[in-house]
Structure formats: C-alpha cells, structure tokens
Scaffold this active site. Sequence first.
Site, PDB file in Angstrom:
ATOM      1  N   ASP A  86       0.867  -1.155   0.000  1.00 37.24           N
ATOM      2  CA  ASP A  86       0.000   0.000   0.000  1.00 37.24           C
ATOM      3  C   ASP A  86       0.921   1.226   0.000  1.00 37.24           C
ATOM      4  OD1 ASP A  86      -3.248   0.510   1.529  1.00 37.24           O
ATOM      5  OD2 ASP A  86      -2.132   1.704   0.064  1.00 37.24           O
TER       6      ASP A  86
HETATM    7  C1  GLC Z   1      -4.404   4.070  -0.493  1.00 38.56           C
HETATM    8  C2  GLC Z   1      -5.277   2.873  -0.251  1.00 38.56           C
HETATM    9  C3  GLC Z   1      -5.208   1.827  -1.320  1.00 38.56           C
HETATM   10  C4  GLC Z   1      -5.053   2.526  -2.651  1.00 38.56           C
HETATM   11  C5  GLC Z   1      -3.682   3.169  -2.660  1.00 38.56           C
HETATM   12  C6  GLC Z   1      -3.430   3.972  -3.933  1.00 38.56           C
HETATM   13  O1  GLC Z   1      -3.745   4.468   0.664  1.00 38.56           O
HETATM   14  O2  GLC Z   1      -5.156   2.244   1.028  1.00 38.56           O
HETATM   15  O3  GLC Z   1      -6.412   1.051  -1.271  1.00 38.56           O
HETATM   16  O4  GLC Z   1      -5.178   1.590  -3.714  1.00 38.56           O
HETATM   17  O5  GLC Z   1      -3.460   3.996  -1.537  1.00 38.56           O
HETATM   18  O6  GLC Z   1      -4.279   5.067  -3.987  1.00 38.56           O
END
Ligand code: GLC
Length: 739
Positions: free
Chosen positions: A267
């Site tokens: 993440d």
């Molecule tokens: C965010 C989310 C994740 C998302 C990523 C990119 O923090 O937790 O679900 O796909 O970052 O935006």
Amino acid sequence: MVQIQKIILSAVLAVGLLPVSARADLPVYLDRSKPIEERVEDALSRMTLEEKVALCHAQSKFSSAGVRRLGIPEVWLSDGPHGVRAEFNWDNWDYANWTNDACTVFPALTALAATWNPELSALYGKSVGEEARYREKDILLGPGVNISRTPLNGRNFEYMGEDPYLTGEMAVPYIQELQKNGVAACVKHFALNNQEKWRDNVNVKVSDRALYEIYLPAFKRAVQEGKAWSVMGAYNRVWDEHCCHNARLLNDILRGEWGFDGAVVSDWGATHDTKQAALNGLDIEMGSYTDGLATESMYGYDAFYLATPYLEMIKRGEIPESTVDDKARNILRLIFRTAMNTDKPFGSMTTPEHYAAAKQVAVEAIVLLKNNGLLPLDPAKYDNVLVVGENAVRILSDGGGSSELKAKDMFTPLEAIRETYGNGVKFAEGYRTGRPFFGWEEIIPDEILDSLHNEAVELAKKADVVIYIGGLNKNGFQECESTDRREYNLPWNQDKLIEDLVAVNPNLVVANISGNAYAMPWVDKVPAILQSWYLGTMIGPSMADVISGKANPSGKLPFSFPKRLEDNGAHHFGEISYPGIEIPGKGPQQEYLEDIFVGYRWHDTKKIPALFPFGHGLSYTTFKYGKAALSSKEMSDNGTITVTVPVINTGDVDGKETVQLYIQDEKSSLPRPVKELKGFRKIHLAPGQTTEVSFSITPDDLKFFDDSKHEWIAEPGKFKAMIGASSTDIRSTVRFSYK
Ligand code: GLC
C-alpha cells in the site's frame, strides 16, 4: 497501381501475422510462443542488478519501472475498485486534469455483494477491466475483500460484507473477468485491515481460528480460484510486523500455503524497512510520497526502501542478490501477463454497455428492508412528491479517498425521480454536509441546518408522499479512507429530521444511501425502508426504477444491521477490541476478541437479534419455500449429498430471490457459530412459477479450522442444512450425519 498496393499490404500483413516463433531472431523473452517461465528467466538473465532493483519500487505516484534497454514496459497502476481513477501528476497528489479520463462509476463493492449474483460480478469485472485496459492500466487496485467487522469502518463500502463465503463467491468472478483484459487485479488489503483508525500502525492480535475461518478465506479464493496476479499488502501490523513485509503472511501463507505466483504490491507508504521488505515477500514498493513515507524528498523515488538503500545493501553483501531475482521474476511474470500480453483486447470506456452493466448491478443491489405496502409508488397515482435529503443530489463518487472517481455522468436520484414522477416533484435538502475532504470535515453552521430542517418539514406537510434520500457520504469521518465513523447513528441530525417528517406525513419512504449499517430509532414509525448504496453513474435511474416498481428489488444485506453498536461483536469487549489502545513505545494494540463470531455469527450465538439480519431483503412479490429434501441422510468421507427445495413465486409480479444455505454443526470439539453460510442461489420466477433449488454439500462444508493441529477438520456427527431467505428467516431444515 492499386493492385500492387494490395499485394504489398497483404504481404506485410502476412509477415505480421506469422507466429512469432517463425521469426528466429527474436530473443526468448519476446517470443510469445515460449512458456512464460522461460521468458521470465531469459529476461532476468539479461538484466543488470540496477535494472532488477528499479523494478521493485515506484517511479511515480502510480507507476513502477520497466527495463527500457530491453523494451520491457513500465507498470501502470490505478485505483479501483469501482472504476478507473482520473490521472495523477507524475510526482504529486494533484490530478493531472486530463480531459479524457472521466469514467463509468460502477456501484461500490458492497452493493455488488448485496446483489448476491456472481454472474453480475463477472459482468462487473469484465466492464471495469475494459475501462482499465482502454486507459492502458496494467494493475487495477481492487477488489477489496476485507471483512466488515465493525460498522464504523470508514472503508466498508469498498468491501463485500461480513461473511467470508459471500465475499469469496463475489470476488472471484470479478477477478477472473477483469484479468481477461490483460489487467491484473490487486486483491487488497492483505490482511486484517478492518478499520481506518490507526490503519498505518495498529497491531492486530487475532486467533488463528478467526484468521483462517474469517479473515483469510476470501483472499485465499481470490488467489487460488481467481488466480489474482497481484495482492496489495495492508498498512497495519500483525504479529508486530507490518503486513507489507510480514514473513508469515507473505512467505508462509500467501506463497507457501496458497501457491501465489503474482506480485505483492505495498500500500502507498506502507513499507518501513529495507531488509524486512527484501526478505519477507514484498515485490513492488509504492509510496505516498517520494521518500516512501510521509514527506516529499529531494531524492525522489530513489529514496524508497527498495530503491538505493536496497541496491547498496546487496552490493555490500548484506542482503543476497537472490532476493531481488525473486522479486524481478514475480514482476516480470506480471508484466508478461499484462503490459506485454499482446493478446489482450483494446478495451472500451463509458459505453452504453458499461452503463447498462452498472445499472443492472445497481438495481439488483438495492435492498427492500421494510414495506407496509406503501412501495412501490405508482407514478400514475403520485404527482405531488417531495424528495428530501442531500444524497438525492450529491455527487457521491467524489471523496472517500482512493476510490474516488471522475464520473463522466452521474444521474442523480432527484433527476431520475423527476423523470419518473414529473417535474412537479419538489426537493428539500433537509440537511447539508459540506465538501468531502480527505480525512477531515467541513462544519455547517447550526442556523443553516435548522432552516433546511424546518423547510423540509413544512414542505412535507403538503406532499402526497415523501421520499427521504439521506444516509452517509464520503466525507471525512463518514465513509472515507483513513478515518472511521465516530457514531453509529446517522449524522447531521437526520434521525430527528426523519422523525419530524413522518410525524407530519406518514407516507414516508426512507431510501438511505450508505456503505455501512446505522441505527434506525425511527424504524417502527416509517412504513417503507430501502437500503441503497453508492451505486455510481446509474444511481438515480436504478433507485427510481425500484421506488416506482419498474424494477422489483432483489438485494439482500451483505452485513447485519445491529440495533445498537454494542450489539456488534467488535464493540462488546471495550477499546482493546475496537479501536485498540495506544501503548507507549509499542503503538496501537488491538485484539479481535469476538474471535470467529463476526456479524451474524455473533448475533446468532449471543442471541442478540439484529435490527435487520445478514441476508435479509424483501421483494414486491412473495416466495413460498417448500420442504427441503436430502439425497441421503448419511454423508461418507468423500461423499456429497444434495439438498433440494422447491420455491414458488406466490405473488403477482416477477421477482428474484436469493435462496441461502446455512450449515450447523450440532456438536463440535471447538466452539462454532450456530450456522454458517455455505451456499446461495439467486433465482428469477414469474408469478406462480416454481423451481427446484439444489445445493451440493461436501465434507469441506462441514469443516472448521483446528488451530492446535493447523488444519481444517470435519468431525463425525449430526449436522443441519438450513434453507433460508435470510440468516434468521429459515424456511426449512433437514438433518444429516457425517460418517
Ligand atoms: C491508499 C489505499 C489503497 C489505494 C492506494 C493507492 O492508501 O489504502 O487502497 O489503492 O493507496 O491510492
């Protein structure tokens, strides 16, 4: 002249169409006729150490490097999961303001789950995959399959409810069809990311039984049946280690037990240590900011943990180069499946077919919770309609965090209701919530709220019928990434507004929009209640069709609606259970003390009736279930028995019904829930039509996870197969014995 041109053209085409193996000069990694693993090894053998490390971390907000020298393309990622997010700038969190990246906004995944229709999940995955392909994305960051443990979780709208079987059944077709477009699903957030409060550091403690019976099954099916090509590590910790480099989660379970051969993506900003990331299963480090953590850095993406620090540690011999070879293999395999998959279709975007698919899902997602006969509202009978509630006009695809989308079209409920009931339909906001800021909220002055409230009540006195469209929204501390809800009741004084409206006009339909359950202190005073969801582009037409009776509602709840928050298992054990407790020097610690008794499992076992139970959903028609019959009363070790039940549409309109199968183990050596969902079938019946619904039951359906033996076991004994229209509306039960 034309003839010669035709001959030249057909010659060129013929060469172009030749199977690539016929062109002997092609290196193996470019030869599509060769097995993918051979191509991976050949590409790897040609790469330098620097090129391998470059594959393992972001080069921009939503891309990671390829190998330019070898003609291996970079990897482009995009949110998901309800559509393809608008383009970002390369190096900051501002949208690039392209003019060609507005998308179809498909219903939130909670709505998809509420359809209980795997065929619609396949259509959804195909459609959103076509849009991702058209936008030339290689990874769509979804679906989210985290289990809804608490109704306060700000991101439950992105997930598929409280039951692992329903979540798995609904996630697999989405993944399979999405990936047919040459776009990788990225199943998230692995694992135990069941709240947003302290999401980046909360250390979850959970029993292996709850882990294996509740929180892992949907991920396992996504990998083993969905064949997901990527998985996203979660922000939180478990067993004191961050999920994005957690040896047990990623090495032992994901790859060791499940055989995952795809790429693990972090993440954004969820990586915290180079050596851990190198050794414990992370492949691509993505980042919120250029230092991979929380601030911009002049070093750009080279400051990421799996960038220069990693390269230097390998060069110093502190980390074996084999670790980066393994990561590069997983990433190359992903690239060959996506960006370099020359068989992939071209995709399409915001087509009539995608709008039709979005509407089909939306209509089948809406749940009729209660109806004393007021619904449907026949347009021929109602021309003095009042619509109240900000959600009737709010663009609900804005906000909510990473799942926000730039809608090409958003047909609001008010527009659609006016199209259905005429332009005489009046509207009153009733309340106002401010703009959807990420992680915080705009406070509206009380005097504005009071005037909106009073205006709505005054107008309600003169209407024949009032349609209330409120609920939650994507504001901070509502349903938005990085924050949880602060309360279980509806915010912005909506409970009082609903009470005041129904006091002056008993013909009130409540059609709230939310991704979570909420309290309904007015439930006995309101004659009709629909649960609607973040349904995206087609939210208006789908709600208007159901309200008017043009469509018969067939949704079923994918999670329980507790009467009170304390009736929910996660909120029974105090702060250590939710949201956790901050321990100096150790960060927030949390224990899932309800263990395997999540959602209806808690309500059943603790005998706490839900306001509306898991699997509940009414129709404008009625269905009668006959007596269930078993093919045998004995199940042998490798046997299968079939339970069959006749169902008839006893009403006077077409309708769809989801027949549910729950299994009860009458006596077990370890505590088990009263019943567990093990099958469901959505049927479509005309008035008077009967059908036979059959379920096959195997020993696998009887098993529980024995954490002392670390294995799934089915114990000999008596079991019940319960056929229900919901988890509490059991229409027929049959007993059988195993072994
Ligand atoms: C965010 C989310 C994740 C998302 C990523 C990119 O923090 O937790 O679900 O796909 O970052 O935006």
